[in-house]
Enzyme design. Structure first.
Site, PDB file in Angstrom:
ATOM      1  N   ASN A   1     -22.604  42.377 133.351  1.00 35.64           N
ATOM      2  CA  ASN A   1     -22.167  42.763 134.701  1.00 35.64           C
ATOM      3  C   ASN A   1     -23.198  43.730 135.260  1.00 35.64           C
ATOM      4  OD1 ASN A   1     -20.862  43.726 136.965  1.00 35.64           O
ATOM      5  ND2 ASN A   1     -19.334  44.922 135.835  1.00 35.64           N
ATOM      6  N   TRP A   2     -23.938  43.251 136.237  1.00 35.26           N
ATOM      7  CA  TRP A   2     -25.031  44.079 136.780  1.00 35.26           C
ATOM      8  C   TRP A   2     -24.555  45.048 137.862  1.00 35.26           C
ATOM      9  CZ3 TRP A   2     -29.747  40.151 137.110  1.00 35.26           C
ATOM     10  CH2 TRP A   2     -30.137  39.836 135.804  1.00 35.26           C
ATOM     11  N   LYS A   3     -23.278  45.003 138.172  1.00 36.70           N
ATOM     12  CA  LYS A   3     -22.692  45.935 139.148  1.00 36.70           C
ATOM     13  C   LYS A   3     -23.558  46.004 140.420  1.00 36.70           C
ATOM     14  CE  LYS A   3     -20.902  48.544 135.263  1.00 36.70           C
ATOM     15  NZ  LYS A   3     -19.938  49.538 134.918  1.00 36.70           N
TER      16      LYS A   3
ATOM     17  N   HIS B   1     -12.004  44.013 137.800  1.00 35.38           N
ATOM     18  CA  HIS B   1     -12.744  45.056 137.070  1.00 35.38           C
ATOM     19  C   HIS B   1     -12.167  46.426 137.429  1.00 35.38           C
ATOM     20  CE1 HIS B   1     -16.051  47.654 135.834  1.00 35.38           C
ATOM     21  NE2 HIS B   1     -16.454  46.654 135.062  1.00 35.38           N
TER      22      HIS B   1
ATOM     23  N   GLU C   1     -13.467  49.130 138.165  1.00 36.51           N
ATOM     24  CA  GLU C   1     -14.103  49.785 139.324  1.00 36.51           C
ATOM     25  C   GLU C   1     -13.562  49.212 140.633  1.00 36.51           C
ATOM     26  OE1 GLU C   1     -18.148  49.187 138.044  1.00 36.51           O
ATOM     27  OE2 GLU C   1     -17.806  50.587 136.400  1.00 36.51           O
TER      28      GLU C   1
ATOM     29  N   GLU D   1     -11.117  46.013 128.727  1.00 37.89           N
ATOM     30  CA  GLU D   1     -12.061  47.083 129.033  1.00 37.89           C
ATOM     31  C   GLU D   1     -11.310  48.398 129.191  1.00 37.89           C
ATOM     32  OE1 GLU D   1     -15.956  45.487 130.672  1.00 37.89           O
ATOM     33  OE2 GLU D   1     -14.674  45.838 132.381  1.00 37.89           O
TER      34      GLU D   1
ATOM     35  N   GLY E   1     -19.030  52.811 130.944  1.00 33.27           N
ATOM     36  CA  GLY E   1     -20.118  53.640 131.451  1.00 33.27           C
ATOM     37  C   GLY E   1     -20.088  55.069 130.944  1.00 33.27           C
TER      38      GLY E   1
ATOM     39  N   SER F   1     -19.195  50.335 127.104  1.00 38.33           N
ATOM     40  CA  SER F   1     -20.324  50.919 126.376  1.00 38.33           C
ATOM     41  C   SER F   1     -20.776  50.078 125.177  1.00 38.33           C
ATOM     42  CB  SER F   1     -20.006  52.358 125.977  1.00 38.33           C
ATOM     43  OG  SER F   1     -19.754  53.139 127.137  1.00 38.33           O
TER      44      SER F   1
ATOM     45  N   GLY G   1     -22.021  46.217 130.708  1.00 41.85           N
ATOM     46  CA  GLY G   1     -22.522  46.753 131.970  1.00 41.85           C
ATOM     47  C   GLY G   1     -23.943  47.255 131.807  1.00 41.85           C
ATOM     48  N   GLY G   2     -24.083  48.567 131.642  1.00 40.24           N
ATOM     49  CA  GLY G   2     -25.389  49.229 131.599  1.00 40.24           C
ATOM     50  C   GLY G   2     -26.421  48.544 130.702  1.00 40.24           C
TER      51      GLY G   2
HETATM   52  C1  PEP Z   1     -18.554  46.988 132.634  1.00 41.34           C
HETATM   53  O1  PEP Z   1     -19.142  47.186 133.674  1.00 41.34           O
HETATM   54  O2  PEP Z   1     -17.700  46.096 132.578  1.00 41.34           O
HETATM   55  C2  PEP Z   1     -18.876  47.809 131.459  1.00 41.34           C
HETATM   56  C3  PEP Z   1     -18.222  47.604 130.356  1.00 41.34           C
HETATM   57  O3  PEP Z   1     -19.854  48.775 131.619  1.00 41.34           O
HETATM   58  P1  PEP Z   1     -20.624  49.571 130.428  1.00 41.34           P
HETATM   59  O4  PEP Z   1     -21.055  48.529 129.412  1.00 41.34           O
HETATM   60  O5  PEP Z   1     -21.784  50.215 131.093  1.00 41.34           O
HETATM   61  O6  PEP Z   1     -19.658  50.529 129.840  1.00 41.34           O
END
Ligand code: PEP
Length: 253
Positions: free
Chosen positions: A11-13, A97, A99, A169, A175, A215, A236-237
């Site tokens: 997920n590049w957000k 998600h 967010e 999640e 994050g 993470s 994500g990151g």
């Molecule tokens: C996400 O955006 O779904 C996520 C899990 O982010 P991260 O891996 O950065 O915690």
């Protein structure tokens, strides 16, 4: 993991311009030449979907959107519909998600409508659920998951949900650098699968892939993937850099 094919989804957000997204995708394509055992998806921002899908066409990488609006078309300024996402070359769409729930008003009810729109347009929904830190501390994790699944999947038949992917999640792990332990992840995934058994029967429940997100990094993916109900990851990151993401895709259990 029974016969469920692992899925590693990035997920590049709200990161990467169109040209940056194309560049990262090209790099990933060169790194992934030999990978055949795992499904791989990347979800760039809307503005890069068509360009990324175009270069990923016919490769091991599938493309997904990060959200959709359930109407097909209309006076909904700023929104993107499921047919638009499908026509950009996407196979997947991330829905609900945390967010989106936190900053943009997504609720269990709107998530339900978004999943329906995805299914009607042959997009694979990646339906996100998870508890906050406060909910975990007050031992509400399972009741939160129970409610999110019940409401999010209300009125669907098991036939509708044949392709569904769920992402567990925990909000406190997204994050933040805090990952759920493999035991915590397995407990939540097993709970989700048992809920799916109750609502939709054993056959469907055993076939649905449940991803862990929060993470995920190259150094923790293998232990998470070793758990019987963890079928992949939503990253994500650590998905923003092609080399790092490749290391996650190449996990060894
Ligand atoms: C996400 O955006 O779904 C996520 C899990 O982010 P991260 O891996 O950065 O915690």
């Amino acid at each position: 993991m029974e016969n469920r094919r692992p899925l590693i989804a990035g997920n590049w957000k709200m990161f990467k311009t169109c040209s940056e997204a194309v560049e990262t995708t090209r790099r990933l394509l060169t790194l992934l030449e030999k990978n055949v055992d795992t499904d791989v998806m990347i979800a760039p921002p809307f503005t890069a979907l068509a360009a990324v899908a175009n270069i990923a066409k016919g490769s091991l990488i599938s493309v997904g959107a990060q959200n959709l609006f359930w109407e097909k078309e209309g006076a909904y300024t700023g929104e993107i519909s499921a047919p638009m996402i499908a026509s950009a070359g996407c196979k997947y769409v991330i829905i609900g998600h945390s967010e989106r729930r936190r900053y943009f008003g997504d609720t269990d009810q709107t998530v339900n409508r978004k999943i329906a729109a995805a299914i009607q347009n042959d997009l694979i929904p990646i339906f996100c659920v998870g508890e906050s830190e406060k909910e975990r501390e007050s031992k509400e994790t399972f009741s939160v998951l129970d409610k999110q699944v019940k409401k999010g999947l209300e009125n669907f038949s098991s036939n509708d949900l044949k392709t569904l992917v769920i992402a567990y999640e925990p909000v406190w792990a997204i994050g933040t650098g805090k990952t759920a332990t493999r035991i915590q992840a397995q407990e939540a995934h097993a709970f989700l699968r048992s809920k799916l058994v109750k609502c939709f029967g054993n056959k469907l429940a055993k076939s649905i892939r449940i991803l862990y997100g929060g993470s995920v990094k190259p150094n923790n993916i293998s232990e998470l993937m070793a758990m019987p109900d963890v079928d992949g990851a939503l990253v994500g990151g650590a998905s923003l850099d092609a080399e790092t993401f490749r290391k996650i895709i190449d996990f060894q259990t």
